[in-house]
Design a protein around this motif. Structure first.
Motif, PDB file in Angstrom:
ATOM      1  N   VAL A 157     -34.230   0.670 -28.354  1.00 45.32           N
ATOM      2  CA  VAL A 157     -32.868   1.100 -28.057  1.00 45.32           C
ATOM      3  C   VAL A 157     -32.439   0.328 -26.812  1.00 45.32           C
ATOM      4  O   VAL A 157     -33.058   0.456 -25.758  1.00 45.32           O
ATOM      5  CB  VAL A 157     -32.797   2.616 -27.812  1.00 45.32           C
ATOM      6  CG1 VAL A 157     -31.382   3.021 -27.397  1.00 45.32           C
ATOM      7  CG2 VAL A 157     -33.226   3.381 -29.052  1.00 45.32           C
ATOM      8  N   TYR A 158     -31.384  -0.474 -26.933  1.00 50.10           N
ATOM      9  CA  TYR A 158     -31.031  -1.358 -25.817  1.00 50.10           C
ATOM     10  C   TYR A 158     -29.615  -1.147 -25.276  1.00 50.10           C
ATOM     11  O   TYR A 158     -29.252  -1.748 -24.264  1.00 50.10           O
ATOM     12  CB  TYR A 158     -31.216  -2.825 -26.227  1.00 50.10           C
ATOM     13  CG  TYR A 158     -30.323  -3.288 -27.363  1.00 50.10           C
ATOM     14  CD1 TYR A 158     -29.063  -3.848 -27.120  1.00 50.10           C
ATOM     15  CD2 TYR A 158     -30.750  -3.195 -28.685  1.00 50.10           C
ATOM     16  CE1 TYR A 158     -28.261  -4.278 -28.157  1.00 50.10           C
ATOM     17  CE2 TYR A 158     -29.943  -3.633 -29.731  1.00 50.10           C
ATOM     18  CZ  TYR A 158     -28.703  -4.169 -29.457  1.00 50.10           C
ATOM     19  OH  TYR A 158     -27.900  -4.601 -30.484  1.00 50.10           O
ATOM     20  N   GLN A 159     -28.826  -0.285 -25.924  1.00 55.90           N
ATOM     21  CA  GLN A 159     -27.467  -0.070 -25.448  1.00 55.90           C
ATOM     22  C   GLN A 159     -26.978   1.304 -25.891  1.00 55.90           C
ATOM     23  O   GLN A 159     -27.301   1.761 -26.988  1.00 55.90           O
ATOM     24  CB  GLN A 159     -26.548  -1.155 -26.007  1.00 55.90           C
ATOM     25  CG  GLN A 159     -25.226  -1.324 -25.277  1.00 55.90           C
ATOM     26  CD  GLN A 159     -24.425  -2.486 -25.836  1.00 55.90           C
ATOM     27  OE1 GLN A 159     -24.519  -2.804 -27.020  1.00 55.90           O
ATOM     28  NE2 GLN A 159     -23.643  -3.124 -24.996  1.00 55.90           N
ATOM     29  N   ALA A 160     -26.213   1.963 -25.028  1.00 58.28           N
ATOM     30  CA  ALA A 160     -25.630   3.261 -25.354  1.00 58.28           C
ATOM     31  C   ALA A 160     -24.178   3.268 -24.903  1.00 58.28           C
ATOM     32  O   ALA A 160     -23.822   2.676 -23.879  1.00 58.28           O
ATOM     33  CB  ALA A 160     -26.394   4.387 -24.664  1.00 58.28           C
ATOM     34  N   GLY A 161     -23.329   3.930 -25.681  1.00 55.83           N
ATOM     35  CA  GLY A 161     -21.919   3.976 -25.337  1.00 55.83           C
ATOM     36  C   GLY A 161     -21.272   5.280 -25.764  1.00 55.83           C
ATOM     37  O   GLY A 161     -21.804   6.004 -26.617  1.00 55.83           O
ATOM     38  N   LEU A 162     -20.134   5.572 -25.177  1.00 54.94           N
ATOM     39  CA  LEU A 162     -19.362   6.769 -25.504  1.00 54.94           C
ATOM     40  C   LEU A 162     -17.919   6.366 -25.777  1.00 54.94           C
ATOM     41  O   LEU A 162     -17.344   5.547 -25.057  1.00 54.94           O
ATOM     42  CB  LEU A 162     -19.408   7.774 -24.356  1.00 54.94           C
ATOM     43  CG  LEU A 162     -20.757   8.459 -24.089  1.00 54.94           C
ATOM     44  CD1 LEU A 162     -20.708   9.179 -22.747  1.00 54.94           C
ATOM     45  CD2 LEU A 162     -21.088   9.433 -25.212  1.00 54.94           C
ATOM     46  N   GLU A 163     -17.347   6.983 -26.825  1.00 54.60           N
ATOM     47  CA  GLU A 163     -15.940   6.709 -27.106  1.00 54.60           C
ATOM     48  C   GLU A 163     -15.056   7.186 -25.960  1.00 54.60           C
ATOM     49  O   GLU A 163     -14.088   6.529 -25.596  1.00 54.60           O
ATOM     50  CB  GLU A 163     -15.514   7.375 -28.418  1.00 54.60           C
ATOM     51  CG  GLU A 163     -16.021   6.644 -29.650  1.00 54.60           C
ATOM     52  CD  GLU A 163     -15.371   7.156 -30.915  1.00 54.60           C
ATOM     53  OE1 GLU A 163     -14.390   7.932 -30.834  1.00 54.60           O
ATOM     54  OE2 GLU A 163     -15.841   6.782 -32.007  1.00 54.60           O
ATOM     55  N   ASP A 164     -15.385   8.342 -25.393  1.00 56.80           N
ATOM     56  CA  ASP A 164     -14.624   8.873 -24.265  1.00 56.80           C
ATOM     57  C   ASP A 164     -15.596   9.551 -23.305  1.00 56.80           C
ATOM     58  O   ASP A 164     -15.954  10.718 -23.492  1.00 56.80           O
ATOM     59  CB  ASP A 164     -13.560   9.860 -24.742  1.00 56.80           C
ATOM     60  CG  ASP A 164     -12.660  10.335 -23.600  1.00 56.80           C
ATOM     61  OD1 ASP A 164     -12.934   9.982 -22.437  1.00 56.80           O
ATOM     62  OD2 ASP A 164     -11.684  11.053 -23.885  1.00 56.80           O
ATOM     63  N   PRO A 165     -16.060   8.836 -22.285  1.00 57.48           N
ATOM     64  CA  PRO A 165     -17.083   9.399 -21.382  1.00 57.48           C
ATOM     65  C   PRO A 165     -16.594  10.548 -20.517  1.00 57.48           C
ATOM     66  O   PRO A 165     -17.402  11.188 -19.851  1.00 57.48           O
ATOM     67  CB  PRO A 165     -17.468   8.195 -20.515  1.00 57.48           C
ATOM     68  CG  PRO A 165     -16.299   7.280 -20.581  1.00 57.48           C
ATOM     69  CD  PRO A 165     -15.707   7.457 -21.945  1.00 57.48           C
ATOM     70  N   ALA A 166     -15.290  10.846 -20.541  1.00 58.72           N
ATOM     71  CA  ALA A 166     -14.761  11.955 -19.744  1.00 58.72           C
ATOM     72  C   ALA A 166     -14.451  13.184 -20.591  1.00 58.72           C
ATOM     73  O   ALA A 166     -14.076  14.224 -20.049  1.00 58.72           O
ATOM     74  CB  ALA A 166     -13.500  11.514 -19.002  1.00 58.72           C
TER      75      ALA A 166
END
Length: 250
Positions: A157-166
């Motif tokens: 697993v090399y990357q993580a993201g969020l559509e809306d981190p808030a």
């Protein structure tokens, strides 16, 4: 003993240096001896005596060579050669068209060492342009490095993201790479299933039919990590991935 003879005996005692390092040591020793000889000449020493006193000041050349060897351990030299070889391979891969890499040993090296070359969450968009601006699949990404292996197959697993981190509730996107632990094999193609320990729905999106990086996404609640298990053909990998949440407003 002349200055040249002294330097030659030091060089003969060196065992763990590259040719470039050997040349640098030769120049450094010669410059050091030259400075010392010049200092003695300024004090009125005749040239022959100045050189003789300088050789005595320098010490036993074989001992100097042994001490220099301690500064260049064999493990360091092997690691340096390996790093140089890996750099050369990666540079070569960067010069090749992507289509020539698909499903090959070269592709396996990309998947293991630089999967961002094939799949970067920040570069992917499902919406395209909105009001003249490029809309990304995620608003924020973070690099992670979580690795597991089973029976010669590695998963990272090399990357993580969020559509809306808030947001209180949003979608997490995870970039995962699979590869063969043997650098001389092609990338494996795993077509298994994803599960989550809490029963939530986790989806896997394959981006390349021949294997390699793929995406995992799931709905998440603010502040939590995403845990998932990937199983196929006897291979089982479980990851808990931290997500790049923004701090809550007071």
């Amino acid at each position: 003993m002349t200055r040249g003879e002294y330097n030659a005996r030091v060089q003969a005692a060196l065992r763990r240096v590259t040719e470039r390092e050997r040349a640098a040591i030769r120049l450094e020793l010669d410059a050091h001896m030259e400075d010392h000889i010049c200092d003695l000449l300024d004090l009125g020493y005749p040239p022959e005596l100045a050189e003789e006193r300088t050789m005595a000041f320098m010490g036993d050349p074989e001992e100097v060579g042994r001490e220099l060897n301690k500064q260049y351990p064999l493990g360091w030299l092997a690691a340096k050669w390996a790093a140089m070889a890996l750099t050369a391979v990666l540079v070569l891969l960067m010069l090749l068209p992507a289509r020539q890499l698909a499903g090959t040993v070269a592709d396996n090296l990309w998947n293991r060492f630089y999967p961002l070359h094939q799949l970067d969450l920040w570069d992917i968009s499902f919406a395209g342009f909105v009001d003249g601006e490029y809309v990304h699949i995620v608003a924020d990404t973070a690099e992670v490095d979580l690795r597991q292996s089973a029976d010669g197959v590695g998963m990272r697993v090399y990357q993580a993201g969020l559509e809306d981190p808030a947001a209180e509730r949003t979608t997490a996107w995870i970039a995962v790479s699979i590869y063969s632990e043997n650098p001389f094999r092609n990338s494996p193609t795993l077509m298994g299933e994803l599960t989550a320990p809490d029963g939530r729905e986790v989806t896997r999106t394959m981006t390349y039919s021949f294997g390699g990086p793929f995406m995992v996404y799931s709905e998440v609640t603010r502040g939590e990590d995403l845990t998932f298990t990937y199983e196929q053909g006897g291979h089982s990998f479980t990851f808990t991935v931290p997500l790049p949440w923004e701090e809550a407003e007071p």
